[in-house]
Structure formats: structure tokens, C-alpha cells
Design a protein around this motif. Structure first.
Motif, mmCIF file in Angstrom:
data_model
loop_
_atom_site.group_PDB
_atom_site.id
_atom_site.type_symbol
_atom_site.label_atom_id
_atom_site.label_comp_id
_atom_site.label_asym_id
_atom_site.label_seq_id
_atom_site.Cartn_x
_atom_site.Cartn_y
_atom_site.Cartn_z
ATOM 1 N N VAL A 12 -40.691 -4.124 -49.913
ATOM 2 C CA VAL A 12 -39.601 -3.919 -50.875
ATOM 3 C C VAL A 12 -38.999 -5.262 -51.286
ATOM 4 N N ILE A 13 -38.755 -6.131 -50.327
ATOM 5 C CA ILE A 13 -38.197 -7.452 -50.626
ATOM 6 C C ILE A 13 -39.122 -8.221 -51.562
ATOM 7 N N SER A 14 -40.415 -8.143 -51.302
ATOM 8 C CA SER A 14 -41.352 -8.924 -52.118
ATOM 9 C C SER A 14 -41.424 -8.442 -53.565
ATOM 10 N N PHE A 15 -41.036 -7.193 -53.815
ATOM 11 C CA PHE A 15 -41.076 -6.660 -55.177
ATOM 12 C C PHE A 15 -39.772 -6.884 -55.947
ATOM 13 N N ILE A 16 -38.752 -7.466 -55.332
ATOM 14 C CA ILE A 16 -37.471 -7.680 -56.021
ATOM 15 C C ILE A 16 -37.646 -8.473 -57.314
ATOM 16 N N PRO A 17 -38.418 -9.576 -57.322
ATOM 17 C CA PRO A 17 -38.594 -10.281 -58.604
ATOM 18 C C PRO A 17 -39.214 -9.389 -59.683
ATOM 19 N N SER A 18 -40.063 -8.469 -59.282
ATOM 20 C CA SER A 18 -40.683 -7.547 -60.234
ATOM 21 C C SER A 18 -39.625 -6.658 -60.883
ATOM 22 N N PHE A 19 -38.714 -6.143 -60.065
ATOM 23 C CA PHE A 19 -37.672 -5.269 -60.593
ATOM 24 C C PHE A 19 -36.757 -6.043 -61.546
ATOM 25 N N ILE A 20 -36.448 -7.273 -61.186
ATOM 26 C CA ILE A 20 -35.615 -8.112 -62.061
ATOM 27 C C ILE A 20 -36.390 -8.457 -63.327
ATOM 28 N N SER A 25 -38.943 -8.061 -69.421
ATOM 29 C CA SER A 25 -40.323 -7.982 -69.902
ATOM 30 C C SER A 25 -40.338 -7.585 -71.369
ATOM 31 N N PRO A 26 -41.453 -7.905 -72.022
ATOM 32 C CA PRO A 26 -41.503 -7.642 -73.460
ATOM 33 C C PRO A 26 -41.221 -6.186 -73.820
ATOM 34 N N ASN A 27 -40.117 -5.994 -74.484
ATOM 35 C CA ASN A 27 -39.774 -4.718 -75.103
ATOM 36 C C ASN A 27 -38.660 -5.002 -76.096
ATOM 37 N N GLY A 28 -38.594 -4.253 -77.129
ATOM 38 C CA GLY A 28 -37.571 -4.480 -78.133
ATOM 39 C C GLY A 28 -37.678 -5.865 -78.742
ATOM 40 N N PRO A 29 -36.541 -6.585 -78.836
ATOM 41 C CA PRO A 29 -36.543 -7.903 -79.471
ATOM 42 C C PRO A 29 -37.469 -8.919 -78.780
ATOM 43 N N SER A 30 -37.529 -8.895 -77.448
ATOM 44 C CA SER A 30 -38.389 -9.870 -76.769
ATOM 45 C C SER A 30 -39.865 -9.559 -77.030
ATOM 46 N N ASP A 31 -40.193 -8.288 -77.241
ATOM 47 C CA ASP A 31 -41.572 -7.908 -77.564
ATOM 48 C C ASP A 31 -41.953 -8.469 -78.931
ATOM 49 N N LEU A 32 -41.067 -8.352 -79.891
ATOM 50 C CA LEU A 32 -41.333 -8.901 -81.227
ATOM 51 C C LEU A 32 -41.516 -10.414 -81.147
ATOM 52 N N ALA A 85 -36.246 -18.664 -51.950
ATOM 53 C CA ALA A 85 -36.210 -19.596 -53.084
ATOM 54 C C ALA A 85 -37.315 -19.264 -54.080
ATOM 55 N N HIS A 86 -38.494 -18.989 -53.565
ATOM 56 C CA HIS A 86 -39.607 -18.670 -54.478
ATOM 57 C C HIS A 86 -39.338 -17.364 -55.221
ATOM 58 N N MET A 87 -38.734 -16.392 -54.534
ATOM 59 C CA MET A 87 -38.424 -15.121 -55.195
ATOM 60 C C MET A 87 -37.396 -15.304 -56.308
ATOM 61 N N ALA A 88 -36.381 -16.105 -56.031
ATOM 62 C CA ALA A 88 -35.350 -16.361 -57.042
ATOM 63 C C ALA A 88 -35.960 -17.063 -58.258
ATOM 64 N N LEU A 89 -36.812 -18.042 -58.002
ATOM 65 C CA LEU A 89 -37.458 -18.754 -59.109
ATOM 66 C C LEU A 89 -38.421 -17.845 -59.867
ATOM 67 N N ASN A 90 -39.105 -16.977 -59.169
ATOM 68 C CA ASN A 90 -40.018 -16.042 -59.818
ATOM 69 C C ASN A 90 -39.241 -15.152 -60.792
ATOM 70 N N ALA A 91 -38.121 -14.624 -60.343
ATOM 71 C CA ALA A 91 -37.295 -13.770 -61.206
ATOM 72 C C ALA A 91 -36.689 -14.570 -62.353
ATOM 73 N N LEU A 92 -36.299 -15.814 -62.081
ATOM 74 C CA LEU A 92 -35.696 -16.667 -63.110
ATOM 75 C C LEU A 92 -36.669 -16.936 -64.253
ATOM 76 N N TRP A 93 -37.954 -17.054 -63.948
ATOM 77 C CA TRP A 93 -38.926 -17.318 -65.004
ATOM 78 C C TRP A 93 -38.878 -16.224 -66.072
ATOM 79 N N SER A 94 -38.856 -14.962 -65.652
ATOM 80 C CA SER A 94 -38.809 -13.856 -66.617
ATOM 81 C C SER A 94 -37.573 -13.945 -67.497
#
Length: 156
Positions: A12-20, A25-32, A85-94
Motif C-alpha cells: 500500500v505504501i509503495s502505491f501512494i505515488p500512484s494514487f497521487i 494524469s492526462p485527463n481534461g485540460p492536461s490530456d489536451l 524521499a523517492h516516493m515524494a519525488l515520484n509523486a512530485l513528477w506527476s
């Protein structure tokens, strides 16, 4: 039973960046915006990301679990800190790439994430070799992501 709950917690912890990341993720304006970008010929279809990322997050969760259950006498604080730290940076990229549409800043952040991930793999290796090995597919994917992100910066 304790190990089972530790395993579930690590996954569950490892998937936190995925949820963030799903929030940006591309949808709506970011998808365009994303669809209008010039991309590398090597950019995979969206379904590839939907398959690869869960596998990588699962491997990271298993790696974290192996660190959690290892009975080493040495401190695990560095390994845990680097994982967070890696998880926070992973989420920050999105957020940077899709949320703020700042591909250049996202690329710089990805280079930092890459360095932290290698440092994390090395810290894991000192505790449990197999945990480190599970991080390397993620690091390899980061190299590919850096290439793709870099090509977007270059082509746009």
C-alpha cells in the motif's frame, strides 16, 4: 500473520505515488496539453504505462517488505528515509509534468529522483541484496522516462 500485514502495508505504501499521480494524469485540460506535445517516436501507448507502473510499484513494495522483515542489526533509517524521499519525488513528477505542465522542471526533478533511487538501491543492498535487485527495474524505467521527458523538452 504479522508478516502478512507488513507485506500489505509495504505494498500500500509503495502505491501512494500512484494514487497521487492519478490526480494529475492526462485527463481534461492536461490530456489536451499532453496530446498536443511533440513526443519521441519511442513513446509507448498509454496502456503500456498502465501495465508497467503497477508492476514497478509492486516490486518496490516487495523490496520495502524485505527491508522491513530483515533481522539485520544495522540501522534501517537511511533506507526508509530514501524510500520516502523517492516516493515524494515520484509523486512530485506527476504534479510538475501534468499538473503544472512544466516539462523542464519535471525533467530536472526526474534526474534528482534517479539519483535518490540509485542511492536507495545501494542502501537496500547493504541490508538485503534481493531488496536492492527489485529496485533496479524501476531505475531502468526511470532512464527511459528521462529520455521521453527530455525529448518532450527538446521537441517543444
Amino acid at each position: 500473520m504479522k508478516k502478512f500485514f507488513q507485506f500489505i502495508l509495504a505494498i500500500v505504501i509503495s502505491f501512494i505515488p500512484s494514487f497521487i499521480g492519478m490526480m494529475f494524469s492526462p485527463n481534461g485540460p492536461s490530456d489536451l496539453w499532453y496530446n498536443a506535445l511533440n513526443k519521441s517516436m519511442l513513446t509507448p501507448d498509454g496502456w503500456v504505462f498502465a501495465v508497467v507502473w503497477p508492476i514497478l510499484y509492486f516490486l518496490l513494495g516487495v523490496a520495502l517488505f524485505l527491508i522491513m522483515i530483515d533481522k539485520t542489526k544495522q540501522s534501517k533509517a537511511k533506507a526508509y528515509w530514501l524510500f520516502v524521499a523517492h516516493m515524494a519525488l515520484n509523486a512530485l513528477w506527476s504534479y510538475l509534468f501534468f499538473g503544472l505542465q512544466m516539462a523542464g522542471a519535471a525533467l530536472i526533478e526526474l534526474v534528482v529522483l534517479f539519483a535518490i533511487s540509485i542511492w536507495m538501491a545501494r542502501a537496500f543492498y547493504q541490508i538485503r541484496h534481493s531488496a536492492s535487485y527489485l529496485v533496479w527495474p524501476y531505475i531502468a524505467w526511470q532512464l527511459f522516462a528521462m529520455f521521453l521527458n527530455g525529448m518532450i523538452v527538446y521537441l517543444n
